[in-house]
Design an enzyme around this catalytic site. Structure first.
Site, PDB file in Angstrom:
ATOM      1  N   HIS A  63      69.759 -50.022  28.107  1.00  0.00           N
ATOM      2  CA  HIS A  63      69.749 -51.356  27.347  1.00  0.00           C
ATOM      3  C   HIS A  63      71.129 -51.549  27.216  1.00  0.00           C
ATOM      4  O   HIS A  63      72.128 -50.874  27.030  1.00  0.00           O
ATOM      5  CB  HIS A  63      69.026 -51.236  25.958  1.00  0.00           C
ATOM      6  CG  HIS A  63      68.521 -52.367  25.616  1.00  0.00           C
ATOM      7  ND1 HIS A  63      69.382 -53.294  24.813  1.00  0.00           N
ATOM      8  CD2 HIS A  63      67.288 -53.073  25.569  1.00  0.00           C
ATOM      9  CE1 HIS A  63      68.975 -54.364  24.454  1.00  0.00           C
ATOM     10  NE2 HIS A  63      67.660 -54.255  24.725  1.00  0.00           N
ATOM     11  N   ASP A  68      60.097 -51.542  27.015  1.00  0.00           N
ATOM     12  CA  ASP A  68      59.322 -52.039  28.038  1.00  0.00           C
ATOM     13  C   ASP A  68      58.674 -50.878  28.534  1.00  0.00           C
ATOM     14  O   ASP A  68      57.764 -50.827  29.527  1.00  0.00           O
ATOM     15  CB  ASP A  68      60.220 -52.593  28.976  1.00  0.00           C
ATOM     16  CG  ASP A  68      60.528 -54.155  28.417  1.00  0.00           C
ATOM     17  OD1 ASP A  68      59.573 -54.694  27.997  1.00  0.00           O
ATOM     18  OD2 ASP A  68      61.503 -54.656  28.861  1.00  0.00           O
TER      19      ASP A  68
HETATM   20  N1  ACO Z   1      68.432 -46.231  36.087  1.00  0.00           N
HETATM   21  C1  ACO Z   1      69.694 -45.516  36.629  1.00  0.00           C
HETATM   22  N2  ACO Z   1      70.817 -45.723  36.225  1.00  0.00           N
HETATM   23  C2  ACO Z   1      71.134 -46.558  35.270  1.00  0.00           C
HETATM   24  C3  ACO Z   1      69.953 -47.553  34.568  1.00  0.00           C
HETATM   25  C4  ACO Z   1      68.567 -47.243  35.229  1.00  0.00           C
HETATM   26  N3  ACO Z   1      67.665 -47.756  34.511  1.00  0.00           N
HETATM   27  N4  ACO Z   1      70.552 -48.306  33.749  1.00  0.00           N
HETATM   28  C5  ACO Z   1      71.918 -48.400  33.996  1.00  0.00           C
HETATM   29  N5  ACO Z   1      72.121 -47.184  34.971  1.00  0.00           N
HETATM   30  C6  ACO Z   1      73.543 -46.779  35.010  1.00  0.00           C
HETATM   31  C7  ACO Z   1      74.294 -47.774  35.980  1.00  0.00           C
HETATM   32  O1  ACO Z   1      74.226 -47.554  37.291  1.00  0.00           O
HETATM   33  C8  ACO Z   1      75.682 -47.326  35.375  1.00  0.00           C
HETATM   34  O2  ACO Z   1      75.998 -46.294  36.021  1.00  0.00           O
HETATM   35  P1  ACO Z   1      77.700 -46.141  36.476  1.00  0.00           P
HETATM   36  O3  ACO Z   1      78.496 -46.117  34.962  1.00  0.00           O
HETATM   37  O4  ACO Z   1      77.663 -44.844  36.884  1.00  0.00           O
HETATM   38  O5  ACO Z   1      78.187 -47.294  37.190  1.00  0.00           O
HETATM   39  C9  ACO Z   1      75.533 -47.104  33.940  1.00  0.00           C
HETATM   40  O6  ACO Z   1      74.051 -46.659  34.050  1.00  0.00           O
HETATM   41  C10 ACO Z   1      75.552 -48.672  33.061  1.00  0.00           C
HETATM   42  O7  ACO Z   1      74.877 -49.527  33.595  1.00  0.00           O
HETATM   43  P2  ACO Z   1      75.178 -51.165  33.576  1.00  0.00           P
HETATM   44  O8  ACO Z   1      74.238 -51.591  34.372  1.00  0.00           O
HETATM   45  O9  ACO Z   1      76.497 -51.430  33.474  1.00  0.00           O
HETATM   46  O10 ACO Z   1      74.402 -51.377  32.020  1.00  0.00           O
HETATM   47  P3  ACO Z   1      74.195 -52.607  31.280  1.00  0.00           P
HETATM   48  O11 ACO Z   1      74.176 -52.663  29.805  1.00  0.00           O
HETATM   49  O12 ACO Z   1      74.966 -53.816  31.928  1.00  0.00           O
HETATM   50  O13 ACO Z   1      72.483 -52.907  31.715  1.00  0.00           O
HETATM   51  C11 ACO Z   1      70.150 -52.749  31.806  1.00  0.00           C
HETATM   52  C12 ACO Z   1      71.698 -52.541  31.048  1.00  0.00           C
HETATM   53  C13 ACO Z   1      70.270 -54.069  32.701  1.00  0.00           C
HETATM   54  C14 ACO Z   1      68.869 -52.931  30.779  1.00  0.00           C
HETATM   55  C15 ACO Z   1      70.270 -51.515  32.683  1.00  0.00           C
HETATM   56  O14 ACO Z   1      70.121 -50.562  32.070  1.00  0.00           O
HETATM   57  C16 ACO Z   1      68.871 -51.771  33.571  1.00  0.00           C
HETATM   58  O15 ACO Z   1      68.884 -52.386  34.791  1.00  0.00           O
HETATM   59  N6  ACO Z   1      67.728 -51.146  33.154  1.00  0.00           N
HETATM   60  C17 ACO Z   1      66.520 -51.146  34.134  1.00  0.00           C
HETATM   61  C18 ACO Z   1      65.895 -52.272  33.816  1.00  0.00           C
HETATM   62  C19 ACO Z   1      65.223 -52.440  32.375  1.00  0.00           C
HETATM   63  O16 ACO Z   1      64.412 -51.574  31.785  1.00  0.00           O
HETATM   64  N7  ACO Z   1      65.362 -53.798  31.712  1.00  0.00           N
HETATM   65  C20 ACO Z   1      64.899 -53.812  30.378  1.00  0.00           C
HETATM   66  C21 ACO Z   1      66.172 -54.274  29.493  1.00  0.00           C
HETATM   67  S1  ACO Z   1      65.191 -54.302  27.602  1.00  0.00           S
HETATM   68  C22 ACO Z   1      64.845 -55.886  27.570  1.00  0.00           C
HETATM   69  O17 ACO Z   1      64.702 -56.697  28.212  1.00  0.00           O
HETATM   70  C23 ACO Z   1      63.711 -55.939  26.679  1.00  0.00           C
END
Ligand code: ACO
Length: 429
Positions: free
Chosen positions: A306, A363
């Site tokens: 998140h 979610d």
């Molecule tokens: N699975 C695997 N790796 C992940 C995930 C995941 N679900 N989420 C983040 N990471 C990793 C990234 O690859 C990144 O790794 P790095 O540091 O080695 O490059 C690190 O964790 C940080 O990720 P970011 O994308 O920079 O984090 P951000 O805060 O921008 O993204 C987000 C948050 C979009 C929710 C992301 O975690 C994601 O895509 N999750 C899956 C989709 C999801 O569940 N979305 C629902 C959000 S909640 C809502 O809307 C109610």
């Protein structure tokens, strides 16, 4: 004297930037004068460090896993309140008295009908249209049907639009679903509460009485409470950005629905279910974890991580409990739940997820409850939209009573070609 921070640019020009203080939470640097005084902009893709407004609606402490609506912890609201009361709280700022709640309930209940001409509009969709596409279009189209609530400078019209949206959203959502499966549309039954009414519109058939287990409406009500607001998330920020242009409320909420549709936001609950189905069995969880850790795979664990919560999502903890209750009460034994439990357990232990603070989000579980309630996967994001509607509206209403509100207009760092002269087409190449 008010606090400030000083910034010195390359030309040794120092500017004092005032600090903005909220009730709780970190202070913010007011950079409103920065460009005027230094010629500089700030660069913050994804708004990682940028507050776009002041708001008195919702507070989140992502590190501590805290979520509060109008100061009330989400755990207390989830335990003692109901969705309509939470909607009232978000919109009005205070919990209602008995009389206030009765009046609000009455208003919402008596605006649930959909105009016949909306049905003709619905009939224009292809039979396999995604319900989010239909909901988005139908909500936007309300501006064409209700001219008496599009004057954004009139508080009474703003309020009427707010009530209409909360009231009609379930009717339109259920109609979109039934259209997609070729069933006749059911009208709202005003003797039922908000969530039971919605479930009846979704599942009742003319030939049979619908018997709903008590836990169904209860679980839905809880999910709607937990989704009701989440401060400046992508869809709410979209509502505010569109609202800042003076657009009508229906256009603003339709824009919020469009923003919610993406898999990184509200579309994640649908993506979670698809992912669990793809994983298939608990013994395949290890492979899925490895794939999620492999950056070249392009695969992420849906329902994990998140932008704001770098701790357990407090909503996920509440939903987790309800998921078990729903499955037990309905007697559902779902192999996908076994996959989900195994996945959660494995990810919480894995250093990749631990180091990055990637916990299950709201979610991750909501899809399992929806599935147990027989709500089809393509309706999951629609369900999120129904829950989030009072939050979007509360922010839209708040922005319209904010003094000196400005149109939202971010800047950019230009990376294109520098100035060059036009070359006639016969001299190119
Ligand atoms: N699975 C695997 N790796 C992940 C995930 C995941 N679900 N989420 C983040 N990471 C990793 C990234 O690859 C990144 O790794 P790095 O540091 O080695 O490059 C690190 O964790 C940080 O990720 P970011 O994308 O920079 O984090 P951000 O805060 O921008 O993204 C987000 C948050 C979009 C929710 C992301 O975690 C994601 O895509 N999750 C899956 C989709 C999801 O569940 N979305 C629902 C959000 S909640 C809502 O809307 C109610």
């Amino acid at each position: 004297m008010s606090e400030s921070v000083s910034l010195t640019d390359a030309a040794n020009h120092t500017v004092a930037l005032p600090l903005v203080t909220g009730t709780i939470g970190p202070k913010a640097i007011d950079i409103g004068r920065l460009h005027k005084e230094t010629g500089l902009f700030t660069y913050d893709p994804g708004f990682m460090s940028t507050a776009s407004c002041r708001s008195a609606i919702t507070y989140i402490d992502g590190d501590a896993g805290v979520l509060m609506y109008r100061g009330y912890p989400i755990e207390q609201l989830a335990k003692h309140s109901n969705f309509l009361e939470v909607a009232y709280l978000l919109i009005h700022g205070e919990l209602p008295t008995k009389a206030e709640f009765a009046a609000f309930d009455h208003e919402v209940t008596h605006h649930t009908m959909m105009r016949e001409s909306m049905r003709s509009f619905l009939n224009g969709f292809h039979y396999d249209a995604h319900p989010m596409a239909m909901l988005c279009a139908m909500v936007g189209s309300l501006a064409a049907f209700y001219h008496d609530s599009t004057d954004i400078d009139d508080p009474k019209q703003r309020y009427l639009a707010a009530i209409r949206l909360i009231a009609k959203m379930p009717t339109m959502a259920a109609a979109a679903y039934r259209y997609s499966i070729g069933w006749p549309i059911r009208f709202p039954r005003n003797n039922l509460d908000y969530c039971t009414r919605f479930l009846h519109m979704m599942f009742e058939v003319p030939s049979e009485r619908l018997e709903l287990p008590e836990v169904a409406a209860k679980a839905l009500d809880l999910l709607f409470i937990l989704h009701a607001d989440h401060e400046q998330n992508a869809s709410t920020s979209t509502v505010r950005l569109v609202g800042s242009t003076g657009a009508n409320p229906y256009a603003c909420i339709a824009a919020g629905i469009a923003a919610l549709w993406g898999p990184a936001h509200g579309g994640a609950n649908e993506a979670v279910l698809k992912m669990l189905e793809e994983i298939g069995t608990p013994d395949q969880v290890g492979r899925a974890i490895d794939k999620a850790k492999d950056k070249n795979s392009g695969f992420r664990l849906m329902g994990f991580g998140h932008r704001v919560y770098k701790n357990y999502d407090p909503r996920a903890a509440i939903i987790r409990e309800m998921t078990h209750r729903v499955l037990a009460d309905l007697g559902v034994s779902d192999p996908l739940l076994d996959v989900a439990m195994k996945l959660e357990e494995a990810a919480l232990k894995d250093p990749y997820f631990v180091e990055r603070k990637l916990y299950p989000n709201v979610d991750f579980y909501s899809g399992l409850i929806y599935k147990a309630l027989n709500i089809p996967t393509e309706m999951f994001t629609v369900m999120f939209a129904l829950g989030r509607t009072p939050g979007w509206i509360a922010h839209w209403l708040e922005q319209h009573v904010t003094p000196d509100a400005k149109i939202g207009r971010p800047r950019q760092v230009y990376t294109g070609a520098a100035t060059r002269d036009y070359v006639p087409i016969d001299r190119r190449g």
